[in-house]
Scaffold this motif. Structure first.
Motif, PDB file in Angstrom:
ATOM      1  N   ASP A 173      61.963  52.894  28.427  1.00  0.00           N
ATOM      2  CA  ASP A 173      61.668  52.129  27.217  1.00  0.00           C
ATOM      3  C   ASP A 173      61.968  50.646  27.369  1.00  0.00           C
ATOM      4  OD1 ASP A 173      60.918  54.522  26.076  1.00  0.00           O
ATOM      5  OD2 ASP A 173      62.809  54.824  25.008  1.00  0.00           O
ATOM      6  N   PHE A 174      63.065  50.299  28.076  1.00  0.00           N
ATOM      7  CA  PHE A 174      63.448  48.887  28.157  1.00  0.00           C
ATOM      8  C   PHE A 174      62.665  48.111  29.220  1.00  0.00           C
ATOM      9  CE2 PHE A 174      66.313  51.104  31.048  1.00  0.00           C
ATOM     10  CZ  PHE A 174      66.304  50.309  32.189  1.00  0.00           C
ATOM     11  N   ALA A 175      61.738  48.805  29.915  1.00  0.00           N
ATOM     12  CA  ALA A 175      60.962  48.122  30.950  1.00  0.00           C
ATOM     13  C   ALA A 175      59.566  47.747  30.483  1.00  0.00           C
ATOM     14  CB  ALA A 175      60.864  49.004  32.194  1.00  0.00           C
ATOM     15  N   VAL A 176      59.263  47.982  29.196  1.00  0.00           N
ATOM     16  CA  VAL A 176      57.935  47.647  28.696  1.00  0.00           C
ATOM     17  C   VAL A 176      58.043  46.560  27.628  1.00  0.00           C
ATOM     18  CG1 VAL A 176      57.159  50.008  29.152  1.00  0.00           C
ATOM     19  CG2 VAL A 176      57.901  49.370  26.843  1.00  0.00           C
ATOM     20  N   GLU A 177      56.878  45.992  27.298  1.00  0.00           N
ATOM     21  CA  GLU A 177      56.787  44.963  26.266  1.00  0.00           C
ATOM     22  C   GLU A 177      56.139  45.547  25.017  1.00  0.00           C
ATOM     23  OE1 GLU A 177      55.816  40.890  28.419  1.00  0.00           O
ATOM     24  OE2 GLU A 177      54.601  42.494  29.276  1.00  0.00           O
ATOM     25  N   THR A 178      56.245  44.844  23.938  1.00  0.00           N
ATOM     26  CA  THR A 178      55.474  45.202  22.757  1.00  0.00           C
ATOM     27  C   THR A 178      54.042  44.728  22.941  1.00  0.00           C
ATOM     28  OG1 THR A 178      55.928  43.119  21.614  1.00  0.00           O
ATOM     29  CG2 THR A 178      57.519  44.929  21.310  1.00  0.00           C
TER      30      THR A 178
END
Length: 459
Positions: A173-178
């Motif tokens: 989850d923390f490796a992607v962007e919005t």
């Protein structure tokens, strides 16, 4: 080089890779500033003024510089891992490590990736970077800076992911962007770094990662953004049978139809791999002039399959060659892909003529220029084009008994690069970089690989 300062290269075999595959058994090339001024059979014309340098290239083949059309530089510091995995298992294994990268690691990895390609004849490189962990720094700037220092022509495919584990994707989850964050950052990168000029050294493309790591909305809005800004589009497509199953289950259609529904077919688009393409898919790519980056070693390493490159070429699909990330092609060299593309595409009964040496060379030069949208400037040796060219030494033990120089280059062992020029500037001499310290790069990449491994182990 300044305009009106000339380099004269003589007594060499020349493969121009122009529209007629013009070749000279013994010829010359004249470089004026950053352009090819003239070339042809025999010695250079008499009376040329402002000749700064004459190169006796006896025993050499001169070709256009190689053009790499797909890569992931950050993977240089995760080579040799998950060596017996298919694509999805490989991604699941490595994403938790990749999610820990930072600017210092990416800068070192870009240096290693670029150095290996440049000393092996690559003059135009690209990087599809799509992992942007929160708080990791200016990763795009680090990559572009490394390419600028190396002296290669460069396209950054500014990637993105917004489908993480919580959405059914593979990345943490923390490796992607919005969605909005990815689009905003991509537009900023284009506006800050893209150069649309004829002799541009840096260009930027819009490049959401793949159908299974980005939302449909990111693909659609990414395509709209690229066309509004006048830049190219890049992604992964049809790499594995699992991807096809994923698209059919989630979207009710195969990858090619899905891409077309999101605005992702067109002559401003190129996709990596395209291994699992049926006749209808190939016809759609040919009709829309959508390009393909063929990555034979990576496809074999991950057991993805064999792309139908001969069928694509016969249909009129633009096809270039790609190294792909060095976590799936540890050598990181494009000139070995000439041979691998030819050999892999001959596998199977009665396929001895599926690809030949000159088609392989075209994939690695003009084909790459086509898919990057730069065929008017690079990819062949023609007067007025940019002076990106390579001198391959073919008179040593490895090649001297092969009469045809193009056959020697493609079928033979990896040929030494005596000289490589980008924009009229020499960046390699006798297989060593002139623009960077290879030993220092090796030390920094090893240190950053070890640092990343420690961080990932701590979890």
């Amino acid at each position: 080089m300044a305009a009106d300062r000339r380099i004269v290269i003589e007594n060499c075999s020349i493969a121009t890779v122009d529209a007629h595959d013009t070749e000279y058994a013994s010829g010359h090339v004249v470089v004026n500033g950053n352009r090819i001024e003239s070339l042809g059979a025999g010695r250079a014309p008499e009376g040329l003024e402002n000749v700064d340098r004459r190169i006796d290239a006896t025993g050499h083949l001169v070709t256009p510089g190689l053009v790499n059309s797909h890569h992931h530089y950050y993977q240089w510091i995760t080579r040799g891992l998950a060596t017996d995995h298919n694509l999805f298992n490989w991604l699941v294994t490595l994403y938790p490590t990749w999610a820990r990268i930072d600017e210092q690691m990416v800068r070192a990895a870009a240096g290693g990736s670029l150095a290996m390609m440049a000393r092996g004849g690559v003059t135009t490189a690209m990087d599809h970077h799509y992992v942007f962990p929160q708080g990791s720094g200016d990763l795009s700037g680090a990559i572009i800076g490394a390419a600028r220092e190396m002296g290669v022509r460069f396209t950054l495919a500014r990637g993105s992911m917004d489908r993480s584990e919580k959405d059914g994707g593979l990345p943490p989850d923390f490796a992607v962007e919005t969605l909005d964050g990815a689009l905003t950052a991509t537009e900023e990168t284009v506006r800050q770094h893209h150069d649309a000029s004829f002799d541009a050294m840096t260009q930027v493309a819009v490049a959401p990662c793949s159908p299974f790591s980005v939302s449909t909305e990111l693909l659609k809005q990414g395509a709209e953004l690229a066309r509004r800004l006048g830049v190219r589009l890049h992604t992964h497509g049809s790499e594995t049978v699992e991807e096809e199953q994923f698209c059919k289950e989630l979207f009710g259609m195969g990858p090619t139809d899905y891409f077309e529904s999101t605005g992702w077919l067109g002559e401003d688009v190129w996709m990596a791999h395209c291994v699992h393409m049926n006749d209808s898919d190939i016809a759609a790519f040919a009709r829309t002039k959508t390009g393909v980056a063929h990555c034979p070693s990576s496809n074999a390493r991950l057991a993805a399959g064999i792309a139908r490159v001969p069928d694509m070429l016969a249909a009129g699909v633009p096809v270039g060659l790609g190294v792909d990330g060095t976590a799936s092609n540890e050598s990181g060299e494009l000139h070995t892909e000439l041979r691998n593309a030819l050999l892999i595409n001959r596998l199977g009964a009665h396929r001895e003529a599926a690809l030949n040496a000159r088609q392989a060379l075209r994939l690695g030069t003009y084909g790459g220029a086509q898919v990057l949208g730069r065929a008017a400037e690079i990819g062949s040796l023609e007067p007025g084009k940019l002076a990106d060219l390579v001198l391959w030494k073919l008179d040593t033990l490895a090649h001297a008994s092969i009469a045809d120089p193009v056959t020697a280059l493609v079928f033979g062992a990896a040929a030494p690069v005596t000289a490589s020029f980008v924009n009229g500037r020499q960046i390699v001499e006798n297989n060593r970089l002139l623009t960077a310290d290879e030993d220092a790069i090796a030390r920094s990449t090893r240190a950053e690989a070890q640092r990343l491994a420690r961080i990932a182990a701590q979890g």
